[in-house]
Design a protein around this motif. Structure first.
Motif, PDB file in Angstrom:
ATOM      1  N   VAL A   1      40.725  44.303  45.089  1.00 34.22           N
ATOM      2  CA  VAL A   1      39.616  43.759  45.882  1.00 34.22           C
ATOM      3  C   VAL A   1      40.133  43.360  47.269  1.00 34.22           C
ATOM      4  O   VAL A   1      39.501  43.640  48.290  1.00 34.22           O
ATOM      5  CB  VAL A   1      38.948  42.571  45.153  1.00 34.22           C
ATOM      6  CG1 VAL A   1      37.908  41.899  46.035  1.00 34.22           C
ATOM      7  CG2 VAL A   1      38.312  43.054  43.845  1.00 34.22           C
ATOM      8  N   ALA A   2      41.315  42.754  47.294  1.00 31.61           N
ATOM      9  CA  ALA A   2      41.872  42.316  48.583  1.00 31.61           C
ATOM     10  C   ALA A   2      42.163  43.496  49.504  1.00 31.61           C
ATOM     11  O   ALA A   2      42.074  43.385  50.730  1.00 31.61           O
ATOM     12  CB  ALA A   2      43.145  41.504  48.354  1.00 31.61           C
ATOM     13  N   VAL A   3      42.509  44.623  48.924  1.00 29.83           N
ATOM     14  CA  VAL A   3      42.896  45.771  49.755  1.00 29.83           C
ATOM     15  C   VAL A   3      41.658  46.537  50.263  1.00 29.83           C
ATOM     16  O   VAL A   3      41.774  47.420  51.103  1.00 29.83           O
ATOM     17  CB  VAL A   3      43.911  46.648  48.967  1.00 29.83           C
ATOM     18  CG1 VAL A   3      43.244  47.709  48.132  1.00 29.83           C
ATOM     19  CG2 VAL A   3      44.959  47.246  49.882  1.00 29.83           C
ATOM     20  N   GLY A   4      40.495  46.166  49.764  1.00 27.83           N
ATOM     21  CA  GLY A   4      39.270  46.704  50.378  1.00 27.83           C
ATOM     22  C   GLY A   4      38.500  47.743  49.594  1.00 27.83           C
ATOM     23  O   GLY A   4      37.735  48.502  50.175  1.00 27.83           O
TER      24      GLY A   4
ATOM     25  N   GLN B   1      35.386  35.686  37.987  1.00 25.04           N
ATOM     26  CA  GLN B   1      35.497  34.458  38.779  1.00 25.04           C
ATOM     27  C   GLN B   1      36.633  34.536  39.792  1.00 25.04           C
ATOM     28  O   GLN B   1      36.533  34.015  40.897  1.00 25.04           O
ATOM     29  CB  GLN B   1      35.708  33.265  37.860  1.00 25.04           C
ATOM     30  CG  GLN B   1      34.407  32.875  37.195  1.00 25.04           C
ATOM     31  CD  GLN B   1      34.580  31.767  36.179  1.00 25.04           C
ATOM     32  OE1 GLN B   1      35.690  31.249  35.998  1.00 25.04           O
ATOM     33  NE2 GLN B   1      33.503  31.414  35.519  1.00 25.04           N
ATOM     34  N   GLN B   2      37.719  35.184  39.384  1.00 24.19           N
ATOM     35  CA  GLN B   2      38.872  35.259  40.291  1.00 24.19           C
ATOM     36  C   GLN B   2      38.647  36.194  41.473  1.00 24.19           C
ATOM     37  O   GLN B   2      39.157  35.959  42.555  1.00 24.19           O
ATOM     38  CB  GLN B   2      40.116  35.708  39.515  1.00 24.19           C
ATOM     39  CG  GLN B   2      40.577  34.654  38.518  1.00 24.19           C
ATOM     40  CD  GLN B   2      41.874  35.084  37.852  1.00 24.19           C
ATOM     41  OE1 GLN B   2      42.825  35.498  38.508  1.00 24.19           O
ATOM     42  NE2 GLN B   2      41.921  34.984  36.539  1.00 24.19           N
ATOM     43  N   ILE B   3      37.897  37.259  41.238  1.00 23.67           N
ATOM     44  CA  ILE B   3      37.737  38.202  42.360  1.00 23.67           C
ATOM     45  C   ILE B   3      36.671  37.757  43.340  1.00 23.67           C
ATOM     46  O   ILE B   3      36.704  38.156  44.507  1.00 23.67           O
ATOM     47  CB  ILE B   3      37.460  39.659  41.902  1.00 23.67           C
ATOM     48  CG1 ILE B   3      36.185  39.736  41.083  1.00 23.67           C
ATOM     49  CG2 ILE B   3      38.654  40.235  41.176  1.00 23.67           C
ATOM     50  CD1 ILE B   3      35.747  41.162  40.818  1.00 23.67           C
ATOM     51  N   GLU B   4      35.765  36.919  42.889  1.00 24.59           N
ATOM     52  CA  GLU B   4      34.661  36.552  43.774  1.00 24.59           C
ATOM     53  C   GLU B   4      35.120  35.933  45.100  1.00 24.59           C
ATOM     54  O   GLU B   4      34.705  36.392  46.167  1.00 24.59           O
ATOM     55  CB  GLU B   4      33.672  35.650  43.053  1.00 24.59           C
ATOM     56  CG  GLU B   4      32.440  35.495  43.916  1.00 24.59           C
ATOM     57  CD  GLU B   4      31.284  34.828  43.223  1.00 24.59           C
ATOM     58  OE1 GLU B   4      31.152  34.994  42.003  1.00 24.59           O
ATOM     59  OE2 GLU B   4      30.542  34.132  43.938  1.00 24.59           O
ATOM     60  N   PRO B   5      35.992  34.898  45.055  1.00 22.02           N
ATOM     61  CA  PRO B   5      36.409  34.334  46.356  1.00 22.02           C
ATOM     62  C   PRO B   5      37.198  35.333  47.205  1.00 22.02           C
ATOM     63  O   PRO B   5      37.122  35.284  48.437  1.00 22.02           O
ATOM     64  CB  PRO B   5      37.290  33.141  45.964  1.00 22.02           C
ATOM     65  CG  PRO B   5      37.589  33.283  44.517  1.00 22.02           C
ATOM     66  CD  PRO B   5      36.533  34.155  43.921  1.00 22.02           C
TER      67      PRO B   5
ATOM     68  N   ILE C   1      36.054  36.622  51.081  1.00 23.69           N
ATOM     69  CA  ILE C   1      36.878  36.646  52.288  1.00 23.69           C
ATOM     70  C   ILE C   1      36.824  38.022  52.951  1.00 23.69           C
ATOM     71  O   ILE C   1      36.737  38.143  54.159  1.00 23.69           O
ATOM     72  CB  ILE C   1      38.352  36.298  51.961  1.00 23.69           C
ATOM     73  CG1 ILE C   1      38.448  34.865  51.450  1.00 23.69           C
ATOM     74  CG2 ILE C   1      39.261  36.495  53.183  1.00 23.69           C
ATOM     75  CD1 ILE C   1      39.815  34.525  50.876  1.00 23.69           C
ATOM     76  N   PHE C   2      36.861  39.062  52.125  1.00 20.57           N
ATOM     77  CA  PHE C   2      37.036  40.402  52.693  1.00 20.57           C
ATOM     78  C   PHE C   2      35.777  41.229  52.819  1.00 20.57           C
ATOM     79  O   PHE C   2      35.780  42.240  53.497  1.00 20.57           O
ATOM     80  CB  PHE C   2      38.075  41.184  51.879  1.00 20.57           C
ATOM     81  CG  PHE C   2      39.448  40.604  51.986  1.00 20.57           C
ATOM     82  CD1 PHE C   2      40.160  40.733  53.173  1.00 20.57           C
ATOM     83  CD2 PHE C   2      40.030  39.921  50.929  1.00 20.57           C
ATOM     84  CE1 PHE C   2      41.430  40.183  53.296  1.00 20.57           C
ATOM     85  CE2 PHE C   2      41.290  39.372  51.041  1.00 20.57           C
ATOM     86  CZ  PHE C   2      41.999  39.500  52.231  1.00 20.57           C
ATOM     87  N   HIS C   3      34.669  40.829  52.168  1.00 13.04           N
ATOM     88  CA  HIS C   3      33.533  41.758  52.142  1.00 13.04           C
ATOM     89  C   HIS C   3      32.898  42.059  53.494  1.00 13.04           C
ATOM     90  O   HIS C   3      32.285  43.104  53.647  1.00 13.04           O
ATOM     91  CB  HIS C   3      32.475  41.339  51.115  1.00 13.04           C
ATOM     92  CG  HIS C   3      31.462  40.358  51.610  1.00 13.04           C
ATOM     93  ND1 HIS C   3      31.686  39.018  51.630  1.00 13.04           N
ATOM     94  CD2 HIS C   3      30.227  40.538  52.108  1.00 13.04           C
ATOM     95  CE1 HIS C   3      30.629  38.408  52.113  1.00 13.04           C
ATOM     96  NE2 HIS C   3      29.733  39.295  52.409  1.00 13.04           N
ATOM     97  N   PRO C   4      33.065  41.190  54.525  1.00 10.47           N
ATOM     98  CA  PRO C   4      32.494  41.621  55.812  1.00 10.47           C
ATOM     99  C   PRO C   4      33.203  42.855  56.378  1.00 10.47           C
ATOM    100  O   PRO C   4      32.714  43.480  57.305  1.00 10.47           O
ATOM    101  CB  PRO C   4      32.698  40.403  56.728  1.00 10.47           C
ATOM    102  CG  PRO C   4      32.971  39.264  55.814  1.00 10.47           C
ATOM    103  CD  PRO C   4      33.634  39.859  54.610  1.00 10.47           C
TER     104      PRO C   4
END
Ligand code: PEP
Ligand code: MN
Length: 340
Positions: A288-291, A324-328, A332-335
């Motif tokens: 998720v963090a990598v986009g 729950q862990q991926i949501e925050p 941060i990255f979804h924009p």
């Protein structure tokens, strides 16, 4: 080559450009963009002369497409594709979570898992009715009965269903029942199957071949798009390496590369990459963090009894924790959109 039309180009101006392309024996593929139409020239053996098109009414510019994957490339469509399945959007800042067992084993098993993953926030349900197994003696899936169970799951939970079409023979049947058709890693270069998927009018999840380069993968997606199906979702599921601490090696570097090269949505399957459940949540966070635009995760309420891929299947409670862990991280990255 891509012929970009003016924002105000009329349908007859577009048709005139298409006619010139076709009169030369090439294929014209109009690609409606956010603001204007671009027409992609396909099946041209050599370079196409830009001059004659530049003089035509309604034509804004002519851009050479340098990549062999023309329709898949961002050159032909700068904006991210968004694919909609039963009201769920996939791509361009939308995150999709697909969850369910590796294989549909029974109605009770499928419904139990579907209710649990839905409650935790999954938007699509996955489960194989036709399973590509390494051993011919392993459980091969329930076939059409499995597809019927998937229909029941959709009816009861409202979740659209994703399931694999393993070969050309069963494609029609799978297409009838599925909301999204999966093409598995072992079939990524099954060109007959890709051509059939190109004629389908349902979205296709195209998994990366376990030894495929990104170019080969994007060319496989090109087969589907060339056939007329623009609804392709790429899925990174790990590639073969020398590592044996996991079943495959999740190639997270593929995500930014694919996002740069292509407008298609890309999701990650951490389950088949890891092969063991203790790695699935950390890999999901990283993906998720990598986009990526979504995850496809295997979940089973009784993984010890699962007929396929139990060792990598999360318990439903673990899946809840993953959500729950991926949501925050996503917040941060979804924009981040295509060019970020
Ligand atoms: C699956 O999704 O269960 C599957 C067989 O995946 P892959 O084709 O990536 O191995
Ligand atoms: Mn599996």
């Amino acid at each position: 080559m891509l012929i970009v039309m003016n924002q105000k180009a009329s349908p007859s101006e577009i048709e005139a450009v298409v006619a010139v392309i076709e009169s030369r024996g090439y294929t014209a593929r109009p690609m409606p963009g956010g603001e204007r139409v671009a027409i992609c020239v396909l099946h041209n053996p050599g370079a196409v002369e830009a001059g004659p098109f530049l003089g035509m009414p309604g034509v804004k510019e002519v851009i050479p497409v340098t990549h062999p994957y023309k329709l898949v490339s961002r050159e032909s469509q700068p904006e991210d594709s968004v694919i909609e399945v039963g009201g769920v959007k996939i791509g361009n800042g939308h995150m999709v979570i697909i969850a369910g067992p590796c294989a549909i084993e029974s109605e009770e098993q499928a419904l139990t898992i579907a209710r649990k993953v839905k409650q935790a926030g999954a938007q699509l349900f996955r489960g194989g009715a036709f399973k590509p197994r390494t051993s011919p003696y392993a459980f091969q899936g329930l076939g059409e009965e499995g597809l019927k169970i998937l229909s029941k799951v959709r009816e009861e939970t409202g979740l659209p269903v994703v399931t694999e079409a393993m070969d050309h023979d069963v494609f029609d049947m799978v297409e009838e029942y599925a909301d999204v058709i999966q093409i598995g890693t072992r079939n990524m270069q099954n060109f007959t199957l890709l051509r059939r998927a190109g004629r389908a009018r349902k979205p296709v999840v195209l998994k990366r071949g376990m030894s495929a380069t990104i170019e080969e993968w994007l060319m496989a997606a090109e087969y589907i798009m060339e056939g007329g199906n623009t609804q392709v979702i790429l899925c990174e599921r790990g590639v073969r390496t020398f590592a044996h601490h996991s079943r495959n090696t999740l190639d997270l570097s593929a995500i930014p590369v694919v996002r740069k090269e292509s407008h298609l949505p890309i999701i990650v399957d951490p389950s088949h990459a890891a092969g063991r459940r203790d790695q699935v949540i950390p890999l999901s966070r990283a993906a998720v963090a990598v986009g990526c635009h979504g995850l496809m995760v295997e979940v089973h309420h009784e993984p010890d009894k699962a007929l396929s891929d139990g060792a990598q299947s999360l318990y439903p409670e673990q899946f809840g924790s993953l959500m729950q862990q991926i949501e925050p991280i996503f917040e941060i990255f979804h924009p981040l959109k295509s060019q970020d």
